[in-house]
Scaffold this motif. Structure first.
Motif, PDB file in Angstrom:
ATOM      1  N   SER A  93      26.919  41.833  29.968  1.00  0.00           N
ATOM      2  CA  SER A  93      27.674  40.920  30.841  1.00  0.00           C
ATOM      3  C   SER A  93      28.968  40.478  30.167  1.00  0.00           C
ATOM      4  O   SER A  93      30.019  40.365  30.812  1.00  0.00           O
ATOM      5  N   PHE A 122      31.702  43.096  30.416  1.00  0.00           N
ATOM      6  CA  PHE A 122      32.372  43.033  31.726  1.00  0.00           C
ATOM      7  C   PHE A 122      33.284  41.813  31.806  1.00  0.00           C
ATOM      8  O   PHE A 122      34.376  41.888  32.373  1.00  0.00           O
ATOM      9  N   ALA A 123      32.845  40.695  31.261  1.00  0.00           N
ATOM     10  CA  ALA A 123      33.658  39.479  31.291  1.00  0.00           C
ATOM     11  C   ALA A 123      34.977  39.674  30.554  1.00  0.00           C
ATOM     12  O   ALA A 123      36.023  39.147  30.956  1.00  0.00           O
ATOM     13  N   LEU A 151      37.017  43.344  32.600  1.00  0.00           N
ATOM     14  CA  LEU A 151      37.384  43.545  34.003  1.00  0.00           C
ATOM     15  C   LEU A 151      38.868  43.297  34.261  1.00  0.00           C
ATOM     16  O   LEU A 151      39.526  44.078  34.957  1.00  0.00           O
ATOM     17  N   ILE A 182      31.639  34.088  31.390  1.00  0.00           N
ATOM     18  CA  ILE A 182      30.504  35.001  31.470  1.00  0.00           C
ATOM     19  C   ILE A 182      29.460  34.566  32.492  1.00  0.00           C
ATOM     20  O   ILE A 182      28.729  35.380  33.053  1.00  0.00           O
ATOM     21  N   ILE A 207      29.717  36.435  35.739  1.00  0.00           N
ATOM     22  CA  ILE A 207      29.120  37.778  35.745  1.00  0.00           C
ATOM     23  C   ILE A 207      27.607  37.703  35.914  1.00  0.00           C
ATOM     24  O   ILE A 207      27.014  38.413  36.735  1.00  0.00           O
ATOM     25  N   THR A 208      26.970  36.832  35.131  1.00  0.00           N
ATOM     26  CA  THR A 208      25.506  36.732  35.214  1.00  0.00           C
ATOM     27  C   THR A 208      25.062  36.208  36.581  1.00  0.00           C
ATOM     28  O   THR A 208      24.018  36.599  37.095  1.00  0.00           O
TER      29      THR A 208
END
Length: 360
Positions: free
Chosen positions: A318, A321-322, A325, A333, A336-337
């Protein structure tokens, strides 16, 4: 013949569990290397591995590897961040397992006691009221820890009457009330912020980040995680029996009040130590335990190990991606989660999987 069949099933289950442990450990190791490699400056995974091996062995296995800048990026910036993600992911998943067992509520999570709201209130109070200059650079974490502990103590004192009652309904309702109060105080503090930067920092902190990871802050949450994990592992049989209901647990000789009080104290301590550093990262404690129950069933010895591994992997990914992106901008974060946890929560509702192991 019947004994032989049972033994074969037990051996098969043990082999299956060991397979998952080995697989998840390999995935975790690969995830750590990939997470360190990915960033504003991409570093080859092979070079990441060499630098880590060099640093961990103090140069005894490998000589000088990479440039000084590359070594600093890997060892001083990205590796502590990945380790914090692993510690926090494992800890929140473990707290989710504990809270779902104590409340016998499959949609419970570590923040059901209002701990995240208390931590947010403490941290935002420091940000908005300017306590950082008076106390020091770690005052935000200190404020969050104090706020989360106050919240946990209030919920424990009111929800369990200082351990005198085991009513799950009373505990959950108390947690909701305390959470609402602290959330209102947090919003009030944000609205009273003197400038937009204070408000932005406060809002960013309330949805979580691993950006503050440093070597000197990793030791305490790691020690707390290990201690809590060992204690809960020792108490795993009692947790299995708790799922049968309080009355049945008492008949089987379990001190329900003591076990529940211990779990609540341990969950509060672990969650507080994590949230104080990373902020409120949601849905890990909800999603991961259910994924692990699909793998290992309701045996808490298996759940503790599986949830810790899966939680660490999930949060590290995660965070990738944080960070990746919208570079160079870092997304909190918790967003994302939540994007992953929200749909999973809806999946639980749509499938009416409200119990542990079957359908309602």
């Amino acid at each position: 013949m019947e004994i032989s069949i049972k033994q074969k099933r037990s051996l098969s289950n043990k082999k299956g569990f060991l397979f998952w442990i080995l697989l998840l450990t390999v995935i975790l190791a690969a995830t750590v290397v990939i997470a360190i490699a990915v960033g504003s400056t991409y570093i080859e995974p092979g070079e990441v591995y060499k630098v880590l091996l060099n640093k961990l062995t103090k140069g005894s296995l490998l000589g000088d590897v990479g440039t000084v800048m590359t070594q600093n990026i890997i060892w001083e910036i990205r590796f502590p961040r990945v380790l914090l993600g692993a510690i926090c992911g494992a800890g929140l998943a473990l707290c989710g397992v504990m809270m779902q067992c104590v409340t016998k509520n499959p949609i419970a999570e570590p923040y059901i006691l209002g701990i995240s709201s208390g931590a947010s209130c403490g941290a935002v109070a420091v940000i908005v009221l300017g306590g950082m200059s008076a106390i020091g650079i770690n005052s935000i974490s200190a404020g969050a820890f104090v706020g989360s502990i106050i919240s946990g103590v209030l919920v424990f004192a009111i929800g369990t009457k200082m351990g005198k009652t085991t009513s799950t309904t009373r505990l959950v309702l108390t947690g909701m009330a305390i959470s609402t109060i602290f959330s209102a105080l947090t919003n009030l503090l944000i609205y009273s912020a003197e400038n937009s930067n204070q408000a932005k920092n406060a809002l960013f902190w309330t949805v979580g980040s691993l950006g503050g990871a440093k070597w000197d802050i990793l030791l305490l949450p790691f020690i707390v995680l290990v201690i809590v994990m060992i204690i809960v592992f020792i108490m795993s049989k009692s947790l299995d029996i708790l799922l049968l209901g309080d009355d049945n647990a008492i008949v089987l000789g379990i001190n329900v009040k003591f076990i529940k009080s211990m779990i609540l104290i341990l969950a509060t301590l672990l969650t507080s130590s994590l949230v104080a550093i990373t902020g409120a990262i949601g849905f890990i404690g909800l999603v991961v335990p259910h994924v692990c129950r699909a793998i290992g069933g309701n045996d808490h010895k298996k759940l503790i190990v599986l949830s810790s591994l899966v939680g660490a992997i999930f949060l590290i990914i995660s965070d990738v991606f944080a960070r990746g992106l919208f570079p160079p901008i870092e997304i909190p974060i918790g967003i994302i989660t939540s994007l992953v946890g929200g749909p999973f929560f809806l999946y639980l509702i749509s499938n009416r999987n409200y119990d542990f192991g079957g359908k309602e």
